[in-house]
Design an enzyme around this catalytic site. Structure first.
Site, PDB file in Angstrom:
ATOM      1  N   CYS A  59       0.866  -1.296  -0.041  1.00 31.13           N
ATOM      2  CA  CYS A  59      -0.040  -0.133   0.107  1.00 31.13           C
ATOM      3  C   CYS A  59       0.749   1.217  -0.076  1.00 31.13           C
ATOM      4  O   CYS A  59       1.796   1.388   0.865  1.00 31.13           O
ATOM      5  CB  CYS A  59      -0.947   0.097   1.223  1.00 31.13           C
ATOM      6  N   CYS A  62       1.685   4.170   3.587  1.00 32.43           N
ATOM      7  CA  CYS A  62       2.593   4.317   4.449  1.00 32.43           C
ATOM      8  C   CYS A  62       3.958   3.854   3.928  1.00 32.43           C
ATOM      9  O   CYS A  62       4.013   2.604   3.252  1.00 32.43           O
ATOM     10  CB  CYS A  62       2.045   3.156   5.809  1.00 32.43           C
ATOM     11  N   CYS A 360       3.973  22.097   3.564  1.00 28.46           N
ATOM     12  CA  CYS A 360       3.625  20.857   3.407  1.00 28.46           C
ATOM     13  C   CYS A 360       4.798  20.166   2.335  1.00 28.46           C
ATOM     14  O   CYS A 360       4.693  18.852   2.206  1.00 28.46           O
ATOM     15  CB  CYS A 360       2.357  20.527   2.839  1.00 28.46           C
TER      16      CYS A 360
END
Length: 403
Positions: A59, A62, A360
């Site tokens: 995935c 993460c 960010c």
């Protein structure tokens, strides 16, 4: 079996989460303190943990579930400092990195795909377009993850074969807010199915986005979020900080940075994540090019009688000029990942006593910081914030003062 004394020790994490050995090798799945033998075997060190999720390694949500909190904090801090160091910029003070806890994500973008009569729903595989069909997720809040299985069943009835639907979910004060993209809700049976789903799952709102734009199908409750003590109605698909915990850390750093300033400009203000808390003590000019978000902020501020003035303006093409900036005691800017070249250049030419950057993207932040430094601003304090648990995505707040 004991760990071997031979082999290269992993000394740091690279930007994409790979372990880097003392002899310069990049090793997927290794963390600092591990040892890597000549044949590539990883012998775990004390900070190498068992992953929290069965999907880890595939995935793309993460990259660092196998790292301890101590390693995650060091990584977040290094991600903020390394781009600055390459430019010769050193903060006067670096605060401890803030880590958001597991199961705290209140906003997520997933993808649903129908293949062979079956709907898969989840995140993309790391570095690929293949979809990981979620069976668990220790990142998402339980209130959002509980929607995954029933949503998969709903979409199995509505999606044609070989189609893809985007799923944007956010947790609001009134309940989950769901936006389904590339799904038509023109036929009555589809509307009825979506309405029944919203009622059964206690959604605050369910919207669809198709060729004609975004349409709210049903809104049983007000999809509002509380920012600075003020309820703000969330436009469908609007940006919201990923976790309430991370938002609180960012807001606390901004409030400390601004101090007792009485006139503040909040640039790239969005829904008012910072403008509304600041309005408790200061008059705020909130500027953004995103019309729906700014309108939501304006309505909320007016209703709460907060001293917030809004201005709809594209800050990439028309940044506030040095003269316009000169009337403020402090200026905050929180641009998208691309950074704010034009606005940081104008800030560098201004006489604003305090400039606060929220970012960010440490790389584009460093570029903006370089412009401020060239304008004789000193980077006084930096706060690393890792609200995307187990991800390489890192945010920060930085306080600059004119020398």
């Amino acid at each position: 079996m004991n760990r071997p004394a031979e082999g290269a020790e992993v000394v740091r994490l690279a930007a994409r989460g790979d372990g880097v050995t003392a002899d310069g090798r990049f090793v997927v799945g290794a963390v600092p303190g591990d040892r890597v033998t000549a044949d590539g075997a990883i012998w775990p060190g004390p900070d190498h943990l068992a992953p929290a999720c069965q999907h880890f390694g595939l995935c793309g949500g993460c990259q660092l579930q196998h790292a301890s909190d101590a390693i995650l904090a060091r990584f977040a801090t290094a991600r903020c400092l390394e781009p600055l160091a390459r430019l010769g910029i050193r903060p006067g003070d670096v605060r401890p990195a803030h880590l958001s806890p597991p199961f705290s994500r209140r906003r997520a973008s997933l993808r649903a795909a129908r293949r062979g009569g079956r709907v898969e729903l989840g995140f993309n595989e790391e570095g690929a377009h293949r979809l990981i069909d979620l069976a668990e997720c220790p990142v998402l809040s339980p209130e959002l993850f509980r929607l995954v299985a029933p949503l998969r069943q709903l979409l199995a009835m509505l999606m044609p074969e070989r189609s893809v639907v985007g799923v944007t979910m956010a947790l609001t004060d009134g309940g989950p807010d769901l936006l389904l993209s590339n799904l038509s809700a023109e036929r009555l049976p589809v509307v009825e199915a979506l309405t029944a789903f919203a009622a059964a799952q206690r959604l605050a709102r369910l919207s669809v986005e198709g060729p004609l734009g975004v349409e709210t199908v049903v809104a049983p409750a007000v999809p509002a979020v509380t920012l600075g003590g003020v309820a703000v109605t969330l436009p469908p698909g609007a940006f919201l900080q990923a976790t309430a915990d991370g938002e609180a850390a960012l807001v606390a750093a901004v409030m400390e940075s601004v101090g007792d300033a009485r006139r503040v400009a909040d640039l790239f203000a969005g829904l008012g994540t910072f403008a509304l808390p600041l309005s408790r003590q200061a008059r705020v000019l909130a500027v953004d090019g995103a019309g729906p978000a700014l309108q939501a902020l304006e309505r909320a501020a007016r209703s709460a009688r907060r001293p917030v003035e809004t201005q709809h303006r594209d800050l990439f093409r028309r940044p506030l000029t040095p003269d316009e900036l000169g009337r403020f005691d402090a200026v905050l800017f929180d641009p998208p990942r691309a950074g704010a070249i034009a606005q940081s250049t104008a800030l560098a030419q201004s006489r604003v006593p305090v400039v606060v950057a929220v970012s960010c993207n440490p790389a584009t932040f460093a570029r903006d910081a370089e412009r401020l430094a060239a304008g004789d601003y000193a980077l006084e304090t930096l706060w690393p914030v890792a609200q995307f648990r187990w991800s390489t995505h890192v945010e920060l707040v930085a306080r600059f003062v004119r020398r």
